[in-house]
Design a protein around this motif. Structure first.
Motif, short mmCIF file in Angstrom:
data_model
loop_
_atom_site.label_atom_id
_atom_site.label_comp_id
_atom_site.label_asym_id
_atom_site.label_seq_id
_atom_site.Cartn_x
_atom_site.Cartn_y
_atom_site.Cartn_z
N TYR A 128 -48.19 25.03 36.06
CA TYR A 128 -47.74 26.38 35.67
C TYR A 128 -48.09 26.73 34.22
CZ TYR A 128 -45.20 27.09 40.03
OH TYR A 128 -44.87 27.29 41.35
N ARG A 129 -48.96 25.96 33.62
CA ARG A 129 -49.31 26.20 32.22
C ARG A 129 -49.76 27.65 31.96
NH1 ARG A 129 -53.88 26.00 29.36
NH2 ARG A 129 -55.03 25.21 31.15
N PRO A 130 -50.60 28.25 32.85
CA PRO A 130 -51.00 29.64 32.59
C PRO A 130 -49.81 30.60 32.49
CG PRO A 130 -52.42 28.65 34.24
CD PRO A 130 -51.29 27.70 34.03
N LEU A 131 -48.77 30.38 33.29
CA LEU A 131 -47.60 31.24 33.22
C LEU A 131 -46.73 30.91 32.02
CD1 LEU A 131 -46.50 31.62 36.95
CD2 LEU A 131 -47.74 33.22 35.52
N PHE A 132 -46.70 29.64 31.66
CA PHE A 132 -45.92 29.23 30.49
C PHE A 132 -46.47 29.92 29.24
CE2 PHE A 132 -45.00 26.34 26.91
CZ PHE A 132 -43.62 26.28 27.03
N LEU A 133 -47.80 30.04 29.17
CA LEU A 133 -48.43 30.71 28.03
C LEU A 133 -48.08 32.19 28.00
CD1 LEU A 133 -51.96 29.02 28.09
CD2 LEU A 133 -50.08 28.54 26.50
N ASN A 134 -47.77 32.75 29.18
CA ASN A 134 -47.35 34.15 29.27
C ASN A 134 -45.85 34.30 29.10
OD1 ASN A 134 -49.97 34.98 29.70
ND2 ASN A 134 -49.80 34.95 31.93
N GLU A 135 -45.18 33.22 28.72
CA GLU A 135 -43.75 33.21 28.43
C GLU A 135 -42.88 33.46 29.66
OE1 GLU A 135 -43.06 35.85 25.15
OE2 GLU A 135 -44.02 34.51 23.72
N ALA A 136 -43.38 33.07 30.83
CA ALA A 136 -42.53 33.12 32.02
C ALA A 136 -41.46 32.04 31.90
CB ALA A 136 -43.37 32.89 33.28
N PRO A 137 -40.19 32.37 32.14
CA PRO A 137 -39.12 31.38 31.99
C PRO A 137 -39.27 30.25 33.02
CG PRO A 137 -38.24 33.61 32.19
CD PRO A 137 -39.68 33.67 32.56
N ILE A 138 -39.32 29.02 32.55
CA ILE A 138 -39.39 27.87 33.43
C ILE A 138 -38.09 27.08 33.29
CG2 ILE A 138 -40.60 25.73 33.98
CD1 ILE A 138 -43.16 26.96 33.03
N LEU A 139 -37.41 26.91 34.41
CA LEU A 139 -36.13 26.20 34.43
C LEU A 139 -36.32 24.85 35.11
CD1 LEU A 139 -33.03 26.10 34.08
CD2 LEU A 139 -32.86 27.22 36.33
N PHE A 140 -36.16 23.78 34.33
CA PHE A 140 -36.19 22.44 34.89
C PHE A 140 -34.77 22.02 35.25
CE2 PHE A 140 -40.28 22.35 32.71
CZ PHE A 140 -41.07 21.66 33.63
N THR A 141 -34.60 21.56 36.49
CA THR A 141 -33.29 21.12 36.97
C THR A 141 -33.47 19.81 37.73
OG1 THR A 141 -33.41 22.14 39.19
CG2 THR A 141 -32.70 23.55 37.36
N SER A 142 -32.37 19.29 38.25
CA SER A 142 -32.48 18.18 39.18
C SER A 142 -33.07 18.71 40.49
CB SER A 142 -31.10 17.57 39.45
OG SER A 142 -30.29 18.47 40.20
N ARG A 143 -33.57 17.81 41.29
CA ARG A 143 -34.20 18.22 42.55
C ARG A 143 -33.19 18.90 43.48
NH1 ARG A 143 -37.38 13.45 44.63
NH2 ARG A 143 -35.40 12.74 45.48
N ARG A 144 -32.00 18.35 43.58
CA ARG A 144 -30.99 18.93 44.46
C ARG A 144 -30.53 20.30 43.97
NH1 ARG A 144 -27.11 15.32 47.95
NH2 ARG A 144 -28.68 14.02 48.96
N SER A 145 -30.43 20.47 42.67
CA SER A 145 -30.05 21.79 42.14
C SER A 145 -31.10 22.84 42.51
CB SER A 145 -29.88 21.72 40.63
OG SER A 145 -28.78 20.91 40.27
#
Length: 436
Positions: A185-202
């Motif tokens: 998702y690096r191309p979207l990260f550069l466009n400042e799209a919010p990326i939420l890292f969570t646990s897999r179950r969450s």
């Protein structure tokens, strides 16, 4: 980066084409040889605005390809996405994970290099644990991680949603999973799209919770629409008034005939079953499912009432405008139009219908409905017209022509497309939703 997308249906094809457009090398894999042959010829298995052009441009650029050979398609891929169907299991309503687990077994058996296996399919909490177990049991000894990356694509606007997302949810329990997904998702990260890292179950639960909440908003405003009709209020004013509150928001507050489609019906049901399994009842979602099922049939009765009631409806003719569950898609899954048409047929009403994209898929679901070539052919001789899906083609009908060719100028507007005063001025008997 090479990405393998296992499953070339709605989610897999849109996601694969968009990833390719980001510059990744993407191979879309599907067991259906007919589907793959058509994709290679540029024929899309679904209707989604802009998808055919996106696929064509990336195939020409050499970034997107199609195959039925999973082992070949996933070879050297850093990320292997599972994007197969998870329909409601017949008999109990649980999500049917047969295809997901079959893919996990095949991927595990063909894994030769380290990779991240990503569940893009909508799956219940704990599915990633089982996928991890299945892949590990194949005994390849290759390092891998299993990640949850739910999709939030709206049919009819999927490409825009993918490229300009509200958020990207990544459920990863390992450094390998997080590292590879950041690159995906690096191309979207550069466009400042919010990326939420969570646990897999969450992450797995976020998808179901989001869809259940949106389904609740739809069902809530539909119940308010019924109350508006009783007390003489206007549901559109009510919707605006509550939607302007930032805590509530205006989206999904349009009254109508109920929700349908590929996600909300099966996902709310699957969430109910998961909650039952964990002895944690979700009473609000349970009520939403019941109210929505009832509403679809009630809309059929609303059309019958416009014909003068059940005693006068038999033998009358109704034109249904719009069959798909929403505009800009050919998806007929759980469309309100199915229940509405059946209620009319059961009452002895003759039904003619038109939809810009959905009629081929609608035919086997509505065997007693006559499919017409254009909206005016459906309207000709109709004792009432029911506007079910708000396609743009129905927003500016030639009302003078409609009045001339219909047997009676009766319009039941289940999407509140038209204004009551304008319809009255044109000489129509007009019924809408929640505008008492």
């Amino acid at each position: 980066m090479k990405i393998a997308m296992v499953g070339s249906g709605y989610v897999g094809l849109v996601s694969g084409a968009c990833f390719a457009d980001f510059g990744h090398e993407v191979v879309c894999i599907d067991k259906d040889p007919g589907k793959i042959a058509k994709l290679k010829d540029g024929v899309m298995p679904i209707y989604e605005p802009g998808l055919a052009e996106l696929v064509e441009s990336n195939v020409k650029a050499g970034r997107l390809s199609f195959t039925t050979d999973l082992a070949e398609g996933m070879a050297d891929a850093a990320a292997i996405f599972i994007a197969v169907g998870t329909p409601s299991r017949r008999g109990d309503g649980h999500a049917d994970l047969t295809f997901v687990y079959q893919v996990a077994e095949e991927v595990g058996g063909n894994l030769k290099t380290p990779a991240v296996i990503v569940t893009k399919s909508t799956v219940p909490v704990g599915t990633g644990d089982e996928v991890e177990r299945i892949v590990g049991e194949q005994g390849s000894g290759v390092d891998f991680a299993v990640v949850s990356n739910p999709e939030f694509l709206r049919e009819g606007a999927a490409i825009g949603d993918f490229k300009r997302p509200d958020r990207i949810v990544i459920g990863a329990d390992s450094d390998l999973g997080r590292e590879v997904m950041r690159e995906v998702y690096r191309p979207l990260f550069l466009n400042e799209a919010p990326i939420l890292f969570t646990s897999r179950r969450s992450a797995e639960l976020i998808k179901y919770a989001a869809n259940a909440f949106l389904a609740t908003k739809i069902t809530f405003i539909n119940e308010m629409a019924d109350l508006c009709e009783k007390v003489g209020a206007n549901v559109q004013d009510v919707s605006r008034g509550i939607g302007m509150d930032n805590r509530i928001g205006s989206k999904f507050l349009n009254a109508g005939p109920g929700y349908g489609g590929s996600c909300f019906p099966k996902d709310t049901l699957a969430l109910l079953k998961t909650a039952e399994d964990y002895d944690s009842p979700t009473r609000i979602v349970e009520a939403v499912v019941k109210v929505n099922d009832h509403r679809k049939r009630a809309m059929g009765r609303k059309v019958i009432d416009a014909l003068g009631g059940a005693e006068n409806a038999r033998g009358k003719r109704v034109a249904l405008l719009g069959l798909t569950f929403k505009p800009n898609t050919d998806d007929m899954r759980d469309s309100p139009a199915i229940a509405i048409a059946q209620a009319l047929v059961d009452a002895g009403v003759k039904v003619a219908a038109y939809d810009p994209e959905g009629m081929e898929l609608a035919k086997p679901l509505m065997p007693d409905v006559e499919m017409m070539d254009d909206p005016y052919a459906a309207i000709e001789g109709a004792d009432a017209i029911a506007l079910v899906t708000e396609w743009d083609a129905f927003r500016a009908l030639d009302l003078d022509r409609v009045k001339d060719i219909a047997a009676s100028p009766v319009l039941v507007d289940l999407r509140n497309v038209y204004r009551a005063d304008e319809m009255a001025a044109k000489g129509f008997t007009y019924t809408s939703i929640g505008r008492g």
